[in-house]
Design a protein around this motif. Sequence first.
Motif, PDB file in Angstrom:
ATOM      1  N   LEU A  64       0.826  -1.215   0.000  1.00  0.00           N
ATOM      2  CA  LEU A  64       0.000   0.000   0.000  1.00  0.00           C
ATOM      3  C   LEU A  64       0.855   1.257   0.000  1.00  0.00           C
ATOM      4  CD1 LEU A  64      -2.913  -0.502   2.573  1.00  0.00           C
ATOM      5  CD2 LEU A  64      -3.148   0.114   0.168  1.00  0.00           C
ATOM      6  N   LYS A  65       1.953   1.203   0.751  1.00  0.00           N
ATOM      7  CA  LYS A  65       2.807   2.388   0.892  1.00  0.00           C
ATOM      8  C   LYS A  65       3.773   2.537  -0.284  1.00  0.00           C
ATOM      9  CE  LYS A  65       2.856   2.708   5.940  1.00  0.00           C
ATOM     10  NZ  LYS A  65       3.738   2.797   7.113  1.00  0.00           N
ATOM     11  N   GLY A  66       3.937   1.461  -1.057  1.00  0.00           N
ATOM     12  CA  GLY A  66       4.783   1.539  -2.243  1.00  0.00           C
ATOM     13  C   GLY A  66       6.269   1.436  -1.970  1.00  0.00           C
ATOM     14  N   GLY A  67       6.674   0.863  -0.834  1.00  0.00           N
ATOM     15  CA  GLY A  67       8.097   0.723  -0.529  1.00  0.00           C
ATOM     16  C   GLY A  67       8.722  -0.490  -1.197  1.00  0.00           C
ATOM     17  N   ALA A 123     -19.306   6.687   7.707  1.00  0.00           N
ATOM     18  CA  ALA A 123     -18.065   6.762   8.495  1.00  0.00           C
ATOM     19  C   ALA A 123     -16.898   6.149   7.714  1.00  0.00           C
ATOM     20  CB  ALA A 123     -18.249   6.058   9.839  1.00  0.00           C
ATOM     21  N   HIS A 124     -17.126   4.993   7.107  1.00  0.00           N
ATOM     22  CA  HIS A 124     -16.102   4.378   6.246  1.00  0.00           C
ATOM     23  C   HIS A 124     -15.641   5.367   5.185  1.00  0.00           C
ATOM     24  CE1 HIS A 124     -17.440   0.199   7.436  1.00  0.00           C
ATOM     25  NE2 HIS A 124     -16.229  -0.140   7.039  1.00  0.00           N
ATOM     26  N   ASP A 125     -16.623   5.910   4.487  1.00  0.00           N
ATOM     27  CA  ASP A 125     -16.326   6.752   3.324  1.00  0.00           C
ATOM     28  C   ASP A 125     -15.512   7.980   3.734  1.00  0.00           C
ATOM     29  OD1 ASP A 125     -16.287   7.689   0.752  1.00  0.00           O
ATOM     30  OD2 ASP A 125     -18.429   8.185   0.656  1.00  0.00           O
ATOM     31  N   GLU A 126     -15.941   8.633   4.796  1.00  0.00           N
ATOM     32  CA  GLU A 126     -15.223   9.840   5.245  1.00  0.00           C
ATOM     33  C   GLU A 126     -13.792   9.516   5.669  1.00  0.00           C
ATOM     34  OE1 GLU A 126     -19.115  12.228   7.043  1.00  0.00           O
ATOM     35  OE2 GLU A 126     -17.436  11.739   8.377  1.00  0.00           O
ATOM     36  N   GLU A 127     -13.632   8.436   6.407  1.00  0.00           N
ATOM     37  CA  GLU A 127     -12.290   8.099   6.897  1.00  0.00           C
ATOM     38  C   GLU A 127     -11.384   7.645   5.751  1.00  0.00           C
ATOM     39  OE1 GLU A 127     -11.047   8.635  10.171  1.00  0.00           O
ATOM     40  OE2 GLU A 127     -12.846   9.843   9.936  1.00  0.00           O
ATOM     41  N   MET A 128     -11.953   6.931   4.795  1.00  0.00           N
ATOM     42  CA  MET A 128     -11.136   6.471   3.654  1.00  0.00           C
ATOM     43  C   MET A 128     -10.769   7.629   2.739  1.00  0.00           C
ATOM     44  SD  MET A 128     -12.721   2.728   2.785  1.00  0.00           S
ATOM     45  CE  MET A 128     -11.358   2.295   1.704  1.00  0.00           C
ATOM     46  N   ALA A 129     -11.671   8.609   2.618  1.00  0.00           N
ATOM     47  CA  ALA A 129     -11.374   9.773   1.785  1.00  0.00           C
ATOM     48  C   ALA A 129     -10.273  10.617   2.423  1.00  0.00           C
ATOM     49  CB  ALA A 129     -12.643  10.619   1.607  1.00  0.00           C
ATOM     50  N   ARG A 130     -10.239  10.629   3.743  1.00  0.00           N
ATOM     51  CA  ARG A 130      -9.282  11.467   4.469  1.00  0.00           C
ATOM     52  C   ARG A 130      -7.884  10.864   4.475  1.00  0.00           C
ATOM     53  NH1 ARG A 130      -7.171  10.922   9.504  1.00  0.00           N
ATOM     54  NH2 ARG A 130      -8.391   9.031   9.738  1.00  0.00           N
ATOM     55  N   ASP A 131      -7.806   9.532   4.668  1.00  0.00           N
ATOM     56  CA  ASP A 131      -6.501   8.903   4.919  1.00  0.00           C
ATOM     57  C   ASP A 131      -6.331   7.689   4.005  1.00  0.00           C
ATOM     58  OD1 ASP A 131      -4.282   7.577   5.871  1.00  0.00           O
ATOM     59  OD2 ASP A 131      -4.939   7.501   7.962  1.00  0.00           O
ATOM     60  N   PRO A 132      -5.351   7.740   3.101  1.00  0.00           N
ATOM     61  CA  PRO A 132      -5.162   6.613   2.169  1.00  0.00           C
ATOM     62  C   PRO A 132      -4.748   5.319   2.854  1.00  0.00           C
ATOM     63  CG  PRO A 132      -3.401   8.238   1.929  1.00  0.00           C
ATOM     64  CD  PRO A 132      -4.415   8.852   2.839  1.00  0.00           C
ATOM     65  N   LEU A 133      -4.364   5.390   4.138  1.00  0.00           N
ATOM     66  CA  LEU A 133      -3.993   4.167   4.844  1.00  0.00           C
ATOM     67  C   LEU A 133      -5.183   3.526   5.562  1.00  0.00           C
ATOM     68  CD1 LEU A 133      -0.418   4.962   6.227  1.00  0.00           C
ATOM     69  CD2 LEU A 133      -1.051   3.586   4.242  1.00  0.00           C
ATOM     70  N   THR A 161      -8.121 -11.672   9.307  1.00  0.00           N
ATOM     71  CA  THR A 161      -8.053 -10.803  10.489  1.00  0.00           C
ATOM     72  C   THR A 161      -6.595 -10.564  10.883  1.00  0.00           C
ATOM     73  OG1 THR A 161     -10.193 -11.584  11.260  1.00  0.00           O
ATOM     74  CG2 THR A 161      -8.762 -10.591  12.903  1.00  0.00           C
ATOM     75  N   GLY A 162      -5.813 -11.630  10.899  1.00  0.00           N
ATOM     76  CA  GLY A 162      -4.384 -11.500  11.206  1.00  0.00           C
ATOM     77  C   GLY A 162      -3.669 -10.636  10.189  1.00  0.00           C
ATOM     78  N   LEU A 163      -4.061 -10.756   8.929  1.00  0.00           N
ATOM     79  CA  LEU A 163      -3.444  -9.939   7.882  1.00  0.00           C
ATOM     80  C   LEU A 163      -3.710  -8.454   8.138  1.00  0.00           C
ATOM     81  CD1 LEU A 163      -3.283 -10.893   4.156  1.00  0.00           C
ATOM     82  CD2 LEU A 163      -3.792  -8.546   4.777  1.00  0.00           C
ATOM     83  N   GLY A 164      -4.933  -8.146   8.493  1.00  0.00           N
ATOM     84  CA  GLY A 164      -5.249  -6.752   8.811  1.00  0.00           C
ATOM     85  C   GLY A 164      -4.455  -6.262  10.016  1.00  0.00           C
ATOM     86  N   ILE A 165      -4.317  -7.118  11.008  1.00  0.00           N
ATOM     87  CA  ILE A 165      -3.566  -6.744  12.213  1.00  0.00           C
ATOM     88  C   ILE A 165      -2.092  -6.490  11.852  1.00  0.00           C
ATOM     89  CG2 ILE A 165      -2.754  -7.574  14.459  1.00  0.00           C
ATOM     90  CD1 ILE A 165      -5.463  -9.214  14.551  1.00  0.00           C
ATOM     91  N   GLY A 166      -1.524  -7.391  11.062  1.00  0.00           N
ATOM     92  CA  GLY A 166      -0.124  -7.205  10.645  1.00  0.00           C
ATOM     93  C   GLY A 166       0.064  -5.892   9.900  1.00  0.00           C
ATOM     94  N   ALA A 167      -0.876  -5.562   9.025  1.00  0.00           N
ATOM     95  CA  ALA A 167      -0.778  -4.291   8.278  1.00  0.00           C
ATOM     96  C   ALA A 167      -0.840  -3.108   9.247  1.00  0.00           C
ATOM     97  CB  ALA A 167      -1.902  -4.212   7.240  1.00  0.00           C
ATOM     98  N   SER A 168      -1.625  -3.259  10.307  1.00  0.00           N
ATOM     99  CA  SER A 168      -1.772  -2.147  11.258  1.00  0.00           C
ATOM    100  C   SER A 168      -0.474  -1.872  12.017  1.00  0.00           C
ATOM    101  CB  SER A 168      -2.928  -2.417  12.237  1.00  0.00           C
ATOM    102  OG  SER A 168      -2.550  -3.313  13.269  1.00  0.00           O
TER     103      SER A 168
END
Lengths: 333, 327
Positions: free
Chosen positions: A131-134, B13-23, B64-71
């Motif tokens: 996602l970050k493109g690194g 809420a999803h839409d606003e937060e996703m529009a604000r922050d690409p992460l 779920t673990g994949l999302g956690i790892g990304a976080s």
Amino acid sequence: MKLEDKKRVLREMVVHRRFEERCYQAYIERKIGGFLHLYPGQEACCNGVMEAARPGYDYVITGYRDHVHAIKCGADPKAVMAELYGKETGSSKGRGGSMHIFDAQHHFMGGYALVGGPFPLAAGIAKAIQLKGGDEIAICFLGDAANNQGTFHETLNMAALWKLPVLFVCENNLYGIGTAIERSTAVVHQHKRVCGYGIEAAECDGQDIEKVYEAAKLAVNHVRSGKGPYFLELMTYRYRGHSMSDARGYRTREEEEEWKQRDPIYLLRDRLIAEKAMTMADYEALEKEVDHYIEHEVVKFAEESPEPRVEELEKYVLAERATQMPWLTGQAA
Amino acid sequence: MAEMMYWEAIRRAHDEEMARDPLVICMGEDIGVAGGTYKATKGLFEKYGPLRVMDTPISENSYTGLGIGASFLGVRPIIEIMSVNFAWLAMDQMFNSAAKVRYMSGGQLTAPVVFRSPGGTAHQLGAQHSARMEKVFMGIAGLRVVTPSNPRQAYGLLKSAVRCDDPVFINEHELMYNMKGPVPDAEYFHPLEGSEITRSGTDVTLLGYNISVHWNLKAAEILDKQYGISAEVVDLYSLAPLDRAGIRQSVAKTHRAVVVGEDEAPVSVASEVIAILNEECFFDLDAAPVRINSANVPQPYNHTLEMATIPNHESVVRAVLKLFGKA
């Protein structure tokens, strides 16, 4: 591998071996508690792979046999030993212990104690990189027995589906806790289990660091160039039991001796001596110097470090309250 | 303030937060191309694309673990688990990874991840699709648990959960997605901690959360109109941590408490609330606190049996009348 690198890595592997053997002693002396899983015999796996990758830059995650992986990424052995002693100066401030070494600064994302737990976490780290493109990659070191968890299959599927930059390194040491692989696993050669997911895979001798390095170079290049995940199986052996309460009644002393004939440190040492890059006397001096370092710097630091304060028992359960107040109170906008 | 459905509030809420922050990303089964089982992510796939709106395979523990790892690297995933019953499969990663990583790394790593999942009894979904599991999540150190009872909370709690650095579990309800209610037009962050007094009263405190707030409101209406009993309805939208001060303040005024939840009584949310009542309000209480929960059975399929399993506003009215010696 270049000669200078081989000499440097030989010293590193001796540090890793002596560090682990010293942990054993401290455990017997009851200075280290809990469970302790030691790495001697497998040093060429972590070292060979990380020589082909970028330690401190690429993200590494592993299971509970994690001290050496942390140190190889750049963690200070003093902080790792202090963690085993449960001290405030430990890498996890004494809250983690042997199975939970972390060094986020050096991109060592931790040791986890549920077998197979790191698979999806590694894929997630790779997802974040994507996602970050690194151009970092995620490297997940786990044992052969982890491949019998559902997370192995679920994660391989997603990693391949989304072409995530993750390298799975399987350190196949032939035993899952105290059960031989052929008694727990239908297919002994783990790289064969990966083909169902369309993931590139290879098997390699895990005792010879130069072979590991060459295989890992291909693997790392594959992942870094955006071709998706890769699975590298390294055939190896752990000299000690699974953890400290293990008398190794499930295997013969003859089998252990056979593997010790191909000790990863001695293989490299003897090659360097044969190439006249060093003498046996040089090696003995190196061992002495490392012993001195472990005893008088690493262990000394751990012994002399302060205990965590009971007043800070709850400190790391949640994020620092003061920084989260807008969301806790709703006073944000 | 516009009226909006619960699912629309979550989607906003999803839409606003996703529009604000690409992460900020979202992931889960059928949330992308299909738009989400309860439409909570409708249209987001078209707007943000497959890299950020991820249709996952049916592998709850690992996605779920994949999302956690990304976080761990600062990504803020909103992970939908289609039914809370499937969250059993993801609890290893939720509890062992997300909830503990900050502590066991000595504060080095944190998992700013949001889990959303609906539970509760809907329409004859049977034993394996009707679980109420908030009781399990709220007992895990390192995890925040919130549960919106209306569209305003559904919107504002998700907004705050995405921004908060702690892992947050949002417990939704399958029967509530089409509930309509006012949501502020301006951006709104609902507090992740505390409780709300939904209806003021003086004679008895009705403590509930999520769907049971609505049973309590209906019961309070009946108690007032038919029996002259003034009930205060407290909405415990935060289950972890529970609002000890809020519970204390209300009961100090009313001196009586009834705790209502759709979960089963053994080790329920009410068990914990009553423990707090003992610790905080013992000398304020004029009567022993009462709890109202579902029958302790795997949810039956038959509709009559199903309805007999779960409480409703009538069970609340009966319990209050008994408390006042009127039944």
